[in-house]
Design a protein around this motif. Structure first.
Motif, short mmCIF file in Angstrom:
data_model
loop_
_atom_site.label_atom_id
_atom_site.label_comp_id
_atom_site.label_asym_id
_atom_site.label_seq_id
_atom_site.Cartn_x
_atom_site.Cartn_y
_atom_site.Cartn_z
N ILE A 103 -6.92 -16.58 4.66
CA ILE A 103 -6.77 -15.13 4.60
C ILE A 103 -7.64 -14.54 3.49
CG2 ILE A 103 -5.15 -13.26 4.09
CD1 ILE A 103 -2.98 -14.96 5.44
N ALA A 104 -7.61 -15.16 2.32
CA ALA A 104 -8.31 -14.61 1.17
C ALA A 104 -9.83 -14.78 1.28
CB ALA A 104 -7.80 -15.28 -0.11
N ARG A 105 -10.28 -15.97 1.67
CA ARG A 105 -11.71 -16.22 1.73
C ARG A 105 -12.39 -15.34 2.77
NH1 ARG A 105 -13.11 -22.65 1.06
NH2 ARG A 105 -12.51 -22.83 -1.14
N GLY A 106 -11.69 -15.05 3.85
CA GLY A 106 -12.27 -14.21 4.87
C GLY A 106 -12.09 -12.73 4.60
N HIS A 107 -11.53 -12.40 3.44
CA HIS A 107 -11.27 -11.01 3.06
C HIS A 107 -10.41 -10.28 4.10
CE1 HIS A 107 -14.07 -11.40 -0.26
NE2 HIS A 107 -14.96 -11.90 0.57
N LEU A 108 -9.65 -11.07 4.86
CA LEU A 108 -8.80 -10.47 5.87
C LEU A 108 -7.74 -9.58 5.23
CD1 LEU A 108 -7.82 -10.19 8.79
CD2 LEU A 108 -6.49 -12.30 8.48
N GLY A 109 -7.14 -10.05 4.13
CA GLY A 109 -6.12 -9.25 3.47
C GLY A 109 -6.65 -7.92 2.99
N GLU A 110 -7.84 -7.93 2.39
CA GLU A 110 -8.45 -6.68 1.90
C GLU A 110 -8.76 -5.74 3.05
OE1 GLU A 110 -12.59 -5.67 -0.30
OE2 GLU A 110 -11.24 -7.04 -1.40
N TRP A 111 -9.24 -6.29 4.16
CA TRP A 111 -9.56 -5.45 5.32
C TRP A 111 -8.28 -4.80 5.87
CZ3 TRP A 111 -8.16 -5.87 10.56
CH2 TRP A 111 -8.83 -4.99 11.42
N VAL A 112 -7.21 -5.59 6.01
CA VAL A 112 -5.95 -5.05 6.51
C VAL A 112 -5.43 -3.94 5.60
CG1 VAL A 112 -3.50 -5.58 6.89
CG2 VAL A 112 -5.26 -7.13 7.76
N GLU A 113 -5.52 -4.16 4.29
CA GLU A 113 -4.95 -3.21 3.34
C GLU A 113 -5.75 -1.93 3.20
OE1 GLU A 113 -2.11 -3.15 1.87
OE2 GLU A 113 -1.46 -5.09 2.63
N THR A 114 -7.05 -1.97 3.44
CA THR A 114 -7.86 -0.78 3.26
C THR A 114 -8.28 -0.10 4.56
OG1 THR A 114 -9.89 -2.13 3.17
CG2 THR A 114 -8.81 -1.60 1.07
N ARG A 115 -8.15 -0.82 5.68
CA ARG A 115 -8.72 -0.27 6.92
C ARG A 115 -7.73 -0.15 8.08
NH1 ARG A 115 -11.78 1.54 4.12
NH2 ARG A 115 -14.00 1.13 3.81
N THR A 116 -6.49 -0.56 7.90
CA THR A 116 -5.56 -0.51 9.03
C THR A 116 -4.25 0.18 8.65
OG1 THR A 116 -4.29 -2.56 8.64
CG2 THR A 116 -6.47 -2.80 9.65
N ARG A 117 -3.49 0.51 9.65
CA ARG A 117 -2.18 1.14 9.45
C ARG A 117 -1.13 0.12 9.02
NH1 ARG A 117 -1.58 5.40 14.56
NH2 ARG A 117 -3.44 6.67 14.04
N LEU A 118 -1.50 -1.14 8.98
CA LEU A 118 -0.57 -2.19 8.55
C LEU A 118 -0.55 -2.35 7.04
CD1 LEU A 118 -1.44 -4.92 11.23
CD2 LEU A 118 0.46 -3.28 11.26
N SER A 119 -1.28 -1.53 6.33
CA SER A 119 -1.39 -1.66 4.88
C SER A 119 -0.03 -1.55 4.19
CB SER A 119 -2.32 -0.59 4.32
OG SER A 119 -2.30 -0.60 2.91
N ALA A 120 0.39 -2.61 3.52
CA ALA A 120 1.64 -2.59 2.75
C ALA A 120 1.50 -1.71 1.52
CB ALA A 120 2.02 -4.01 2.35
N PHE A 121 0.31 -1.65 0.96
CA PHE A 121 0.08 -0.78 -0.21
C PHE A 121 0.29 0.68 0.16
CE2 PHE A 121 -2.17 -4.39 -2.15
CZ PHE A 121 -1.71 -4.29 -3.45
N ARG A 122 -0.29 1.10 1.28
CA ARG A 122 -0.20 2.53 1.63
C ARG A 122 1.20 2.92 2.10
NH1 ARG A 122 -6.04 2.55 2.77
NH2 ARG A 122 -6.86 3.66 0.96
N ARG A 123 1.97 1.96 2.55
CA ARG A 123 3.39 2.25 2.82
C ARG A 123 4.16 2.48 1.52
NH1 ARG A 123 6.15 1.55 7.33
NH2 ARG A 123 7.95 0.74 6.19
N GLY A 124 3.53 2.09 0.42
CA GLY A 124 4.19 2.23 -0.87
C GLY A 124 3.94 3.56 -1.56
N VAL A 125 3.26 4.50 -0.87
CA VAL A 125 3.08 5.84 -1.42
C VAL A 125 3.53 6.87 -0.38
CG1 VAL A 125 1.25 5.30 -3.07
CG2 VAL A 125 0.65 5.79 -0.69
N TYR A 126 3.96 8.01 -0.86
CA TYR A 126 4.41 9.07 0.04
C TYR A 126 3.22 9.70 0.75
CZ TYR A 126 6.67 13.40 1.58
OH TYR A 126 7.16 14.46 2.32
#
Length: 268
Positions: A103-126
């Motif tokens: 996940i990390a080497r392929g930057h999959l996590g970063e892509w999910v968090e910055t480019r998709t609606r599945l971002s756990a970070f963005r669910r953490g803000v109003y």
């Protein structure tokens, strides 16, 4: 007004520890924080904590309350609320080194968090726009190295509610000034947890909810939280003077719990 020290928890940020020999549980994190402050010359201090840093802070409050002058709890782990479902799923994946590296080497996590609606970070803000792609990348930056990924993996796997549950009896005897301030729209840690903490801690002065704000209030409403926290600390620590590094400041030093990436000690 206060000398603020913002340490990383072991396993987060840029703290360099050996994942093969380091204990990442919250009891060990609490011991590390106490040692950091003692090394800097402070036998007692106030604590402002957030998220998993709250587990370490509660351990300190419950077991060595004499070290704390005041306690601020914000949107933090407590009782049996950890891990939340999204973290439990991540723990399951991270048990495999192969999967975590993939996940990390392929930057999959970063892509999910910055480019998709599945971002756990963005669910953490109003308001999702309040959390920029650059901010998310900075949170994830330590995971770009193998050593950083392994430290984080061990930190994640050490997450367990038993440490906060063991602290409950001590918190119910904790009489030092305590302020609970919570984001009203926290999707991960409901404000009801903050109310329960305030009800259980004898020294609590009450609960303040900040509306239109999610879990990552540091990104979304930092000035408002800082204002309320500063007012509380001023009221309860204004009669104290500390000579930490040669400068005289009002109030005891504040050890602010880490929130995921490295920030240097600052005076605010």
């Amino acid at each position: 007004d206060f000398h603020c020290i913002a340490p990383d928890l072991m396993g987060l940020g840029d703290t360099e520890v050996d994942p093969k020999t380091t204990r990442f549980d919250m009891a060990s994190q609490a011991e590390m924080l106490i040692e950091v402050m003692a090394t800097l010359g402070y036998d007692e201090f106030a604590i402002v904590c957030h998220d998993q840093g709250g587990a370490a802070a509660q351990h300190i409050a419950a077991n060595v309350p004499q070290r704390i002058t005041a306690l601020v709890l914000t949107d933090c782990v407590c009782y049996d609320n950890w891990p939340v479902p999204v973290i439990r799923r991540l723990q399951s994946r991270m048990r495999s080194r192969f999967v975590s590296e993939l996940i990390a080497r392929g930057h999959l996590g970063e892509w999910v968090e910055t480019r998709t609606r599945l971002s756990a970070f963005r669910r953490g803000v109003y308001e999702p726009r309040k959390l920029s792609d650059d901010a998310i990348r900075e949170y994830l930056r330590p995971l770009r190295t193998h050593a950083g990924r392994e430290r984080f993996r061990q930190f994640l796997l050490a997450g367990d509610s038993r440490y906060t549950q063991l602290a409950v009896d001590g918190l119910r005897r904790f009489e030092k000034p305590t302020f609970v301030i919570w984001a009203a729209e926290d999707r991960y840690l409901s404000p009801s947890w903050g109310q329960t903490l305030a009800d259980d801690i004898p020294g609590a002065v009450g609960v303040r909810l900040v509306p239109f704000c999610g879990h990552f209030w540091q990104e979304e409403r930092p000035a408002e939280f800082a204002s309320h926290i500063g007012a509380f600390l001023t009221e309860h620590l204004a009669d104290r003077v500390v000579e930490g590094d040669g400068a005289v400041r009002r109030g005891k030093p504040v050890c602010a719990g880490a929130t995921g990436y490295k920030k240097p000690p600052v005076t605010v």
